[in-house]
Design a protein around this motif. Structure first.
Motif, PDB file in Angstrom:
ATOM      1  N   PHE A  33     -44.318 -29.646 166.122  1.00 40.47           N
ATOM      2  CA  PHE A  33     -43.934 -28.716 166.236  1.00 40.47           C
ATOM      3  C   PHE A  33     -42.561 -28.806 166.714  1.00 40.47           C
ATOM      4  O   PHE A  33     -42.090 -27.519 165.619  1.00 40.47           O
ATOM      5  N   TYR A  34     -41.786 -29.444 167.659  1.00 38.46           N
ATOM      6  CA  TYR A  34     -40.560 -29.238 167.448  1.00 38.46           C
ATOM      7  C   TYR A  34     -40.184 -29.796 165.996  1.00 38.46           C
ATOM      8  O   TYR A  34     -38.578 -29.382 164.966  1.00 38.46           O
ATOM      9  N   GLU A  35     -40.596 -30.530 165.240  1.00 37.23           N
ATOM     10  CA  GLU A  35     -40.304 -30.882 163.696  1.00 37.23           C
ATOM     11  C   GLU A  35     -40.293 -30.301 162.958  1.00 37.23           C
ATOM     12  O   GLU A  35     -39.792 -30.019 162.480  1.00 37.23           O
ATOM     13  N   GLU A  36     -41.011 -29.221 162.662  1.00 37.05           N
ATOM     14  CA  GLU A  36     -41.390 -28.559 161.966  1.00 37.05           C
ATOM     15  C   GLU A  36     -40.230 -26.869 162.036  1.00 37.05           C
ATOM     16  O   GLU A  36     -39.859 -26.704 161.864  1.00 37.05           O
ATOM     17  N   ILE A  37     -40.539 -26.573 163.411  1.00 36.40           N
ATOM     18  CA  ILE A  37     -39.377 -25.744 163.594  1.00 36.40           C
ATOM     19  C   ILE A  37     -37.887 -26.288 163.487  1.00 36.40           C
ATOM     20  O   ILE A  37     -36.753 -25.341 162.956  1.00 36.40           O
ATOM     21  N   GLY A  38     -37.704 -27.345 163.698  1.00 35.99           N
ATOM     22  CA  GLY A  38     -35.961 -27.651 163.095  1.00 35.99           C
ATOM     23  C   GLY A  38     -36.595 -27.619 161.976  1.00 35.99           C
ATOM     24  O   GLY A  38     -34.954 -27.461 161.398  1.00 35.99           O
ATOM     25  N   HIS A  39     -37.134 -28.272 161.284  1.00 37.37           N
ATOM     26  CA  HIS A  39     -37.241 -28.351 159.985  1.00 37.37           C
ATOM     27  C   HIS A  39     -36.702 -27.080 159.381  1.00 37.37           C
ATOM     28  O   HIS A  39     -35.896 -26.690 158.462  1.00 37.37           O
ATOM     29  N   LYS A  40     -37.664 -26.403 159.793  1.00 43.23           N
ATOM     30  CA  LYS A  40     -37.390 -24.552 159.204  1.00 43.23           C
ATOM     31  C   LYS A  40     -35.589 -24.048 159.255  1.00 43.23           C
ATOM     32  O   LYS A  40     -34.832 -23.724 159.003  1.00 43.23           O
ATOM     33  N   GLY A  41     -35.396 -24.362 160.708  1.00 40.00           N
ATOM     34  CA  GLY A  41     -34.002 -24.171 160.941  1.00 40.00           C
ATOM     35  C   GLY A  41     -32.832 -24.987 160.149  1.00 40.00           C
ATOM     36  O   GLY A  41     -31.956 -23.861 159.963  1.00 40.00           O
ATOM     37  N   GLY A  42     -32.990 -26.271 159.754  1.00 40.22           N
ATOM     38  CA  GLY A  42     -32.338 -26.607 159.193  1.00 40.22           C
ATOM     39  C   GLY A  42     -31.897 -25.841 158.046  1.00 40.22           C
ATOM     40  O   GLY A  42     -30.407 -26.043 157.101  1.00 40.22           O
ATOM     41  N   GLU A  43     -33.340 -25.158 157.192  1.00 44.80           N
ATOM     42  CA  GLU A  43     -33.401 -25.091 155.964  1.00 44.80           C
ATOM     43  C   GLU A  43     -32.996 -23.606 155.817  1.00 44.80           C
ATOM     44  O   GLU A  43     -32.195 -23.288 154.827  1.00 44.80           O
ATOM     45  N   LYS A  44     -32.571 -22.649 156.715  1.00 47.64           N
ATOM     46  CA  LYS A  44     -32.230 -21.209 157.057  1.00 47.64           C
ATOM     47  C   LYS A  44     -30.586 -21.312 157.152  1.00 47.64           C
ATOM     48  O   LYS A  44     -30.208 -21.106 156.339  1.00 47.64           O
ATOM     49  N   THR A  45     -29.887 -22.434 157.690  1.00 50.87           N
ATOM     50  CA  THR A  45     -29.050 -22.828 158.527  1.00 50.87           C
ATOM     51  C   THR A  45     -28.558 -23.296 156.428  1.00 50.87           C
ATOM     52  O   THR A  45     -26.878 -22.000 156.458  1.00 50.87           O
ATOM     53  N   SER A  46     -29.362 -23.945 155.572  1.00 44.24           N
ATOM     54  CA  SER A  46     -28.837 -24.206 154.454  1.00 44.24           C
ATOM     55  C   SER A  46     -28.195 -22.783 153.858  1.00 44.24           C
ATOM     56  O   SER A  46     -27.289 -22.626 152.568  1.00 44.24           O
ATOM     57  N   GLU A  47     -29.509 -22.126 154.005  1.00 42.83           N
ATOM     58  CA  GLU A  47     -28.839 -21.109 152.770  1.00 42.83           C
ATOM     59  C   GLU A  47     -27.829 -20.218 153.500  1.00 42.83           C
ATOM     60  O   GLU A  47     -27.081 -19.932 152.388  1.00 42.83           O
ATOM     61  N   THR A  48     -27.488 -20.024 154.343  1.00 43.33           N
ATOM     62  CA  THR A  48     -27.092 -19.404 154.570  1.00 43.33           C
ATOM     63  C   THR A  48     -25.265 -19.561 155.360  1.00 43.33           C
ATOM     64  O   THR A  48     -24.575 -18.416 154.940  1.00 43.33           O
ATOM     65  N   HIS A  49     -25.221 -20.589 155.384  1.00 46.17           N
ATOM     66  CA  HIS A  49     -23.900 -21.414 155.219  1.00 46.17           C
ATOM     67  C   HIS A  49     -23.637 -22.129 154.050  1.00 46.17           C
ATOM     68  O   HIS A  49     -22.327 -22.496 153.592  1.00 46.17           O
ATOM     69  N   GLY A  50     -24.111 -22.978 153.882  1.00 42.24           N
ATOM     70  CA  GLY A  50     -23.392 -23.422 152.474  1.00 42.24           C
ATOM     71  C   GLY A  50     -23.107 -24.874 152.333  1.00 42.24           C
ATOM     72  O   GLY A  50     -23.053 -25.179 153.463  1.00 42.24           O
ATOM     73  N   LYS A  51     -22.592 -25.369 150.955  1.00 37.24           N
ATOM     74  CA  LYS A  51     -22.349 -26.889 151.359  1.00 37.24           C
ATOM     75  C   LYS A  51     -20.484 -26.668 152.146  1.00 37.24           C
ATOM     76  O   LYS A  51     -20.500 -27.872 153.003  1.00 37.24           O
ATOM     77  N   GLU A  52     -20.224 -25.835 152.338  1.00 35.41           N
ATOM     78  CA  GLU A  52     -18.999 -25.871 152.864  1.00 35.41           C
ATOM     79  C   GLU A  52     -19.084 -26.776 154.064  1.00 35.41           C
ATOM     80  O   GLU A  52     -18.199 -27.132 154.777  1.00 35.41           O
ATOM     81  N   PHE A  53     -19.554 -25.870 154.767  1.00 34.41           N
ATOM     82  CA  PHE A  53     -20.730 -25.760 156.071  1.00 34.41           C
ATOM     83  C   PHE A  53     -20.233 -27.060 156.881  1.00 34.41           C
ATOM     84  O   PHE A  53     -20.092 -27.167 158.077  1.00 34.41           O
ATOM     85  N   TYR A  54     -21.828 -27.448 155.956  1.00 40.22           N
ATOM     86  CA  TYR A  54     -21.859 -29.037 155.761  1.00 40.22           C
ATOM     87  C   TYR A  54     -20.714 -30.408 155.914  1.00 40.22           C
ATOM     88  O   TYR A  54     -20.448 -31.179 157.117  1.00 40.22           O
ATOM     89  N   GLN A  55     -19.431 -30.103 155.106  1.00 43.60           N
ATOM     90  CA  GLN A  55     -18.328 -30.249 154.794  1.00 43.60           C
ATOM     91  C   GLN A  55     -18.254 -30.551 155.992  1.00 43.60           C
ATOM     92  O   GLN A  55     -16.800 -31.598 156.150  1.00 43.60           O
ATOM     93  N   GLN A  56     -17.201 -29.863 156.217  1.00 44.18           N
ATOM     94  CA  GLN A  56     -16.389 -29.257 157.993  1.00 44.18           C
ATOM     95  C   GLN A  56     -16.422 -29.533 158.924  1.00 44.18           C
ATOM     96  O   GLN A  56     -16.141 -30.120 159.582  1.00 44.18           O
ATOM     97  N   ILE A  57     -18.626 -29.816 158.728  1.00 49.12           N
ATOM     98  CA  ILE A  57     -18.854 -30.512 160.550  1.00 49.12           C
ATOM     99  C   ILE A  57     -19.153 -31.374 160.660  1.00 49.12           C
ATOM    100  O   ILE A  57     -19.208 -32.517 161.156  1.00 49.12           O
TER     101      ILE A  57
END
Length: 81
Positions: A33-57
């Motif tokens: 359950f936690y793996e699934e919701i973590g994956h969904k959250g990661g996908e959504k974050t990727s959609e809303t924040h983009g490549k630059e966000f991950y580069q910054q963090i």
């Protein structure tokens, strides 16, 4: 605060309720359950924040590691004196 808790016997704080709910969710849903919701959250974050966000963090994380390494190296030098 202990007096207040005694007066409101049977009630719990928001923190206590959240902890209890989290434990219950873990018992009933399990790791998948936690793996699934973590994956969904990661996908959504990727959609809303983009490549630059991950580069910054990633850069921030790298800088922190660099600081910790330098700090550890400084302590090793002090021991050697």
């Amino acid at each position: 605060m202990a007096e207040r808790r005694e007066q409101e016997k049977g009630k719990m704080t928001v923190e206590e309720a959240g902890h209890k709910g989290g434990e219950r969710t873990a018992e009933t849903h399990g790791r998948e359950f936690y793996e699934e919701i973590g994956h969904k959250g990661g996908e959504k974050t990727s959609e809303t924040h983009g490549k630059e966000f991950y580069q910054q963090i990633g850069h921030k994380g790298g800088q922190k590691v660099k600081e910790l390494i330098e700090k550890a190296e400084g302590k090793e030098e002090e021991k050697g004196r």
